[in-house]
Enzyme design. Structure first.
Site, mmCIF file in Angstrom:
data_model
loop_
_atom_site.group_PDB
_atom_site.id
_atom_site.type_symbol
_atom_site.label_atom_id
_atom_site.label_comp_id
_atom_site.label_asym_id
_atom_site.label_seq_id
_atom_site.Cartn_x
_atom_site.Cartn_y
_atom_site.Cartn_z
ATOM 1 N N GLU A 3 34.952 34.523 30.050
ATOM 2 C CA GLU A 3 35.880 34.678 31.424
ATOM 3 C C GLU A 3 36.295 33.043 31.545
ATOM 4 O OE1 GLU A 3 35.861 36.698 36.085
ATOM 5 O OE2 GLU A 3 34.233 36.344 34.767
ATOM 6 N N ASP A 57 36.294 45.377 39.310
ATOM 7 C CA ASP A 57 35.379 44.140 39.221
ATOM 8 C C ASP A 57 35.107 43.941 41.034
ATOM 9 O OD1 ASP A 57 33.834 42.003 38.135
ATOM 10 O OD2 ASP A 57 35.706 40.624 38.144
ATOM 11 N N ASN A 58 35.213 42.575 41.359
ATOM 12 C CA ASN A 58 34.913 42.520 42.608
ATOM 13 C C ASN A 58 36.613 42.314 43.756
ATOM 14 O OD1 ASN A 58 33.880 39.875 40.542
ATOM 15 N ND2 ASN A 58 33.319 39.355 41.758
#
Length: 437
Positions: free
Chosen positions: A234, A331-332
Site C-alpha cells: 500500500e 475499506d475504511n
C-alpha cells in the site's frame, strides 16, 4: 393486483415483474443481454427465489410488483473493511491526510479508547449502515497488536453471532509482520484466530525477514486450517514487491488455502515487464486481489501543495485479464485512513467504475461487489441471483447503467428473504457518547 416498484407485495408468493438484472450475477437463466443486463420476472416464494422467467411470463394469478424495467441486484458482498476503526475521525482525525499520519492517529486512538464497549458500539453502527444499504456479507480486518487482539476478536465473535441472520461476517487479523519475532504473541494470535474461526492476515513490507515471515505465516495457516488475507504494497514506491514475494511463498510452500491480497498499489508503479511477471506468479499461486479505489485514491501520492499524479489503485484490468480473481471493497470509513464513506457498495461500485474505468463496456462490472467478492470470501451461495437461493435482493428504479451510475440510488428497496427491510440509517449523534460531538 399490480403493485408499484416501491411497494413489493406483503405476500408469501409474488413476482418482481419486468426486472432488469446484471447478467453476470444471474445463474440458470438464459436471455439475450444488452451491455450485461437481462430482462426477467423473478418469482419469490416463502423467502426464496422460486423461478426466473422471461419478462411478462409469470403466472397471472400471482401478486406482482412491476419493476418497470428497474434493476434488481443480489445483496452485496463487501470483503475488505475495517469495522474496528470505523467512525473515529471526530475523535482522532488525520492531520495531513497521509498514510503515516493515519497510522499515527489510529495508534493513538487505539491505545486510548479501544475497549470492548467502544469497539462494539462503532462496529454495530457500521453494520446497521451496511445492512440498510443492502449488504449481506462483510469481511473485516481487525487491528491485532497485543493486547488489542484479545479484546477485538472476542467482541467480533459476539457481534458475528448477534448479526448472523442479517450479515455473514468474517474477520482477518491485521498486524505488522515484524511482530512475529515475538513467538509467544504470534502463537496466541494464531490460537485466537483459529478458535474464533477467522483468517490470518498481516501487513507485508520489504525487509530482510520477509521470506521467513511469509513461510512462518503460511505454515501456521496450513497447520491450523486457516485462510490468509494480507495488506500488501500500500505505497507508491515501485520498489515495494511483496506481492511477488507472497506468490513465490505460496508456491514454494505448496499452500492450498485461500490467499487474498488487498491494495497492491505499487504494482501500478512498476515497469511493465516486472508487473507482468508478478501478475503471472499471482495467477499461478491462485491469489485473489481486492482493490480499494476510494481509500487508495485518498491516501496514495499525497504530498503537500502538490496535485497527485496517479489514481492510487492496482493493475486491476491486467490482473483480471490474466485470470486473477479480483474485486473491490469499501475499506475504511470515517477514520484516519479515509475520512469519508458509509459502507455502501453502490458508492464503492460507482467510484470503482470511474476510477478504474470499468466501463465501455460494463458487461461484467457488477461482479466486483457481488459474485467475485462472494467467491473470494468462499461463499459461492451469496452475491448472486439463482433459483433456490434466498430472495436477498436490492431493487432500483434505475433501468440502465447511465441512470444507475449517475445518482446515489438513495431510493433503493432492500429485500431480505423476500421481505422489505427498514432502510433507516443510524444517526451519527448516536456515536457522540464514544467519539464526541
Amino acid at each position: 393486483m399490480t403493485y408499484s416498484f416501491m411497494s413489493p407485495p406483503n405476500s408469501a408468493r409474488f413476482v418482481l415483474s419486468h426486472a432488469t438484472l446484471p447478467d453476470i450475477a444471474v445463474e440458470g437463466y438464459e436471455a439475450v443481454a444488452a451491455e450485461g443486463l437481462v430482462k426477467a420476472d423473478l418469482v419469490i416464494e416463502d423467502g426464496l427465489i422460486a423461478a426466473i422467467l422471461p419478462p411478462g411470463s409469470a403466472p397471472q394469478e400471482l401478486a406482482k410488483s412491476d419493476m418497470r424495467d428497474g434493476m434488481v441486484w443480489p445483496c452485496f458482498a463487501d470483503v475488505h473493511t475495517h469495522l474496528d476503526k470505523g467512525h473515529i475521525w471526530a475523535r482522532n482525525s488525520n492531520p495531513d491526510g497521509t498514510f503515516m499520519g493515519a497510522l499515527t492517529s489510529v495508534g493513538v486512538d487505539r491505545a486510548a479508547h479501544w475497549n470492548a464497549a467502544d469497539v462494539r458500539k462503532r462496529m454495530e453502527f457500521s453494520l446497521r449502515s451496511a445492512y440498510a444499504h443492502g449488504t449481506s456479507l462483510i469481511r473485516t480486518h481487525l487491528d491485532s497488536p497485543s493486547p488489542q487482539h484479545r479484546i477485538s476478536f472476542e467482541v467480533f465473535a459476539e457481534v458475528r453471532d448477534a448479526w448472523k441472520d442479517k450479515i455473514a461476517l468474517q474477520a482477518a487479523a491485521l498486524f505488522p509482520m515484524d511482530d512475529m519475532v515475538n513467538e509467544a504473541y504470534f502463537a496466541e494470535l494464531v490460537q485466537i484466530v483459529r478458535d474464533t474461526g477467522c483468517l490470518l492476515g498481516g501487513v507485508t513490507k520489504m525487509s530482510a525477514d520477509l521470506t521467513w515471515q511469509l513461510d512462518t505465516l503460511l505454515k501456521a495457516a496450513a497447520d491450523n486450517g486457516l485462510d490468509v488475507d494480507l495488506h500488501v504494497d500500500e505505497t507508491d514506491d515501485p520498489g515495494a514487491e511483496t506481492l511477488k514475494a507472497i506468490a513465490e511463498a505460496v508456491l514454494r510452500n505448496g499452500f492450498t488455502g485461500k490467499v487474498t491480497a488487498g491494495h497492491c498499489c505499487s504494482l501500478a508503479r512498476q515497469d511493465d515487464e516486472l508487473a507482468k511477471r508478478t501478475i503471472e506468479l499471482v495467477q499461478k499461486a491462485g491469489i485473489s486481489i481486492i482493490s480499494l479505489p476510494m481509500c487508495n485514491m485518498y491516501l496514495q501520492d499525497r504530498y503537500p501543495d502538490r496535485t497527485p499524479r496517479w489514481r492510487g489503485v492496482t493493475l486491476f484490468k491486467e490482473l483480471d485479464a490474466a485470470g486473477v480473481l479480483t474485486a473491490v471493497a469499501s475499506d475504511n470509513t470515517r477514520d484516519p485512513f479515509y475520512a469519508y464513506g458509509d459502507l455502501d457498495p453502490v458508492e464503492v461500485f460507482r467510484e470503482a467504475v470511474r476510477i478504474l474505468q470499468l466501463d465501455h463496456p460494463l458487461d461484467s462490472a457488477a461482479r466486483v461487489v457481488t459474485t467475485s467478492s462472494a467467491d473470494i470470501a468462499g461463499r459461492p451461495d451469496m452475491g448472486r441471483i439463482a433459483v433456490g437461493l434466498p430472495a436477498d435482493l436490492v431493487l432500483f428504479s434505475a433501468r440502465r447503467w447511465s441512470e444507475f451510475l449517475s445518482r446515489p440510488q438513495a431510493d433503493r428497496v432492500v429485500l431480505r428473504r423476500g421481505k422489505v427491510i427498514d432502510r433507516s440509517l443510524p444517526d451519527y449523534r448516536e456515536l457522540d457518547s464514544v467519539v464526541g460531538a
